[in-house]
Design an enzyme around this catalytic site. Sequence first.
Site, PDB file in Angstrom:
ATOM      1  N   ARG A 189       5.241 -12.801   9.734  1.00  0.00           N
ATOM      2  CA  ARG A 189       5.895 -11.508   9.513  1.00  0.00           C
ATOM      3  C   ARG A 189       7.305 -11.535  10.048  1.00  0.00           C
ATOM      4  NH1 ARG A 189       2.364  -7.172   9.036  1.00  0.00           N
ATOM      5  NH2 ARG A 189       3.950  -5.674   9.614  1.00  0.00           N
ATOM      6  N   GLU A 208       0.867  -1.165   0.000  1.00  0.00           N
ATOM      7  CA  GLU A 208       0.000   0.000   0.000  1.00  0.00           C
ATOM      8  C   GLU A 208       0.914   1.227   0.000  1.00  0.00           C
ATOM      9  OE1 GLU A 208      -2.703   0.325   3.318  1.00  0.00           O
ATOM     10  OE2 GLU A 208      -3.533   2.206   2.527  1.00  0.00           O
ATOM     11  N   LYS A 259       4.493   0.848   9.295  1.00  0.00           N
ATOM     12  CA  LYS A 259       4.612   2.125   8.586  1.00  0.00           C
ATOM     13  C   LYS A 259       3.995   3.263   9.392  1.00  0.00           C
ATOM     14  CE  LYS A 259       3.074   0.212   4.772  1.00  0.00           C
ATOM     15  NZ  LYS A 259       2.567   0.001   3.401  1.00  0.00           N
TER      16      LYS A 259
END
Length: 567
Positions: free
Chosen positions: A267, A39, A277
């Site tokens: 992850r 994204e 982020k």
Amino acid sequence: MSEEKTEEKIPAGNFIRQIIDEDLAQGKFTSIRTRFPPEPNGYLHIGHAKSICLNFGLARDYGGLCNLRFDDTNPAKEDTEYVDSIMEDVRWLGFTWDGEPHYSSDYFDKLYGYAVELIRQGLAYVDELSPDEIREYRGTLTSPGRNSPYRDRAPEENLALFAKMRDGGFQEGKACLRAKIDMASSFICMRDPVLYRIKFQSHHRTGDRWCIYPMYDFTHCISDALEGITHSVCTLEFQDNRRLYDWVLEHISLNSPDRPHQYEFSRLNLEYCLTSKRKLKLLVDQGYVDGWDDPRMATISGMRRRGFTPAALRDFCSRVGVTRQENVVEMSVLENCVRDDLNSNAPRAMAVLHPLRLVIDNYPEDREEMLSAPNHPQKEEMGTREIPFCREILIDQADFRETANKQYKRLTLDRLVRLRYGYVIQADSCEKDAEGNVICVHCTYYPETLGAEMPDGRKVKGVIHWVSARHGVPAVVNLYDRLFLVPNPGAAEDFLSTINPDSLTVAGNAVLEPSLREAPLGVTWQFEREGYFCRDVRHAGDPVMVFNRTITLKDSFGKTEAGKSPA
Ligand code: ATP
Ligand code: MG
């Protein structure tokens, strides 16, 4: 900047490779296509590097292709600055996506059409509950949800209302499109998930064309299918959403036997780093760091600016492997990858970070000579360079003591040391300032010791680096340490309170050997005995050169600033 080949293999036997092997063996697919779907709402971090290496690495190893797709369905947070930085980071890591980058927003028309398909089949409806009510109706992990009173609207009515949503006929939050699945499902994501919401917000690519935007779960699977993705690899938090991924694809006309499937891996979490982020953005926005590419940030751009190499990051991603086990990787794993790569490949040079004047009293004032030094101790092919030597040189303040114990292998009064690539010297006396700090050392050099032992057989205690005072190039050197004091800053109640106040110290009067005057950007050097350093791209045009310390020679976290423990 280096564009290297990526020959390292993802370790054999990771579970995703086993799935691909089976799929290919069974003829489910004849070739694979993966994707990396960021994204564009921030810069990429070390966690993304793992996903990039995995997705592009699989495509490379299986002779397949990997798409880059910007998952840009949330206009509020997205920006073309992020799009550009993501492309730069993926390229720098050494990977090439197939064709042009894709954007989820390119599929807005198609996505609208598939939503209409669901509505026509009675599988989606326009809900007019408020967001709070929707949340309340959803139930909890231990109690089922309740049906919305709008759930049983007829398809025709829903079609008209969905068009009204699209045409701006509802305010934000007054209507949304939901899938009609099962409000009692044990998977909360299957309790009539929202597929579209209203947002009167300009989009970085579609401008004001849309005021309804599709949700991730609806967009992602359809984008995968439209692009012919075979293996859609994501992180474990999307495990439950796999049901929805499959449900959407199975209920629209895109469905086919070779449709994509989703697989999840754990992850990457790395000690002393943030891999969110949102939190990284907070550090940038509130000025705790010097931008997304601050060399202390675990962003790809930060690590690049710091002098980490793409090969080291790929090696790291390969060493941590791909599993479904949640864990936190020790910082030393990353640092060792960086040191291993730089130790083998970084050219050597000499630089003095905290200079101390040294006068060789028996060396003629008007004389200068060039000494030859190899650019790499093990790699002859990297050649040699010339280093000017003269009567006045600079050494590091930490390399001289008037007196010291036997452990101290550097210069003291009456003790011999060798100047790296040069002569043996002996310190005779020193000058001090009013506070008693040594400001100059007077020495004698032994002319016959260039490349040779002391003629009288006396042993030299150590070797120190130096730079000619007459020829040295002044520089500012940023010495970075970890940005956080605790191994898991992300778990802290207030992660800002765990910032290391000493994560940056500046050596403002450093002096470099003259060959570094032409140092190109994007190359990391070993400054002998000091560590690894590269030029700071952000200060490429400054009158005084600026270097960043990439990493110390050995792990020195929590020890003295330069990793030295003088006796
Ligand atoms: P963040 O929480 O930092 O915003 P994200 O998952 O929302 O991360 P995306 O831009 O959606 O960021 O991620 C793009 C891809 O990178 C996704 O496939 C995601 O699963 C993967 N990814 C993100 N963070 C990690 C991580 N820490 N380890 C491995 N893969 C990751
Ligand atoms: Mg995300």
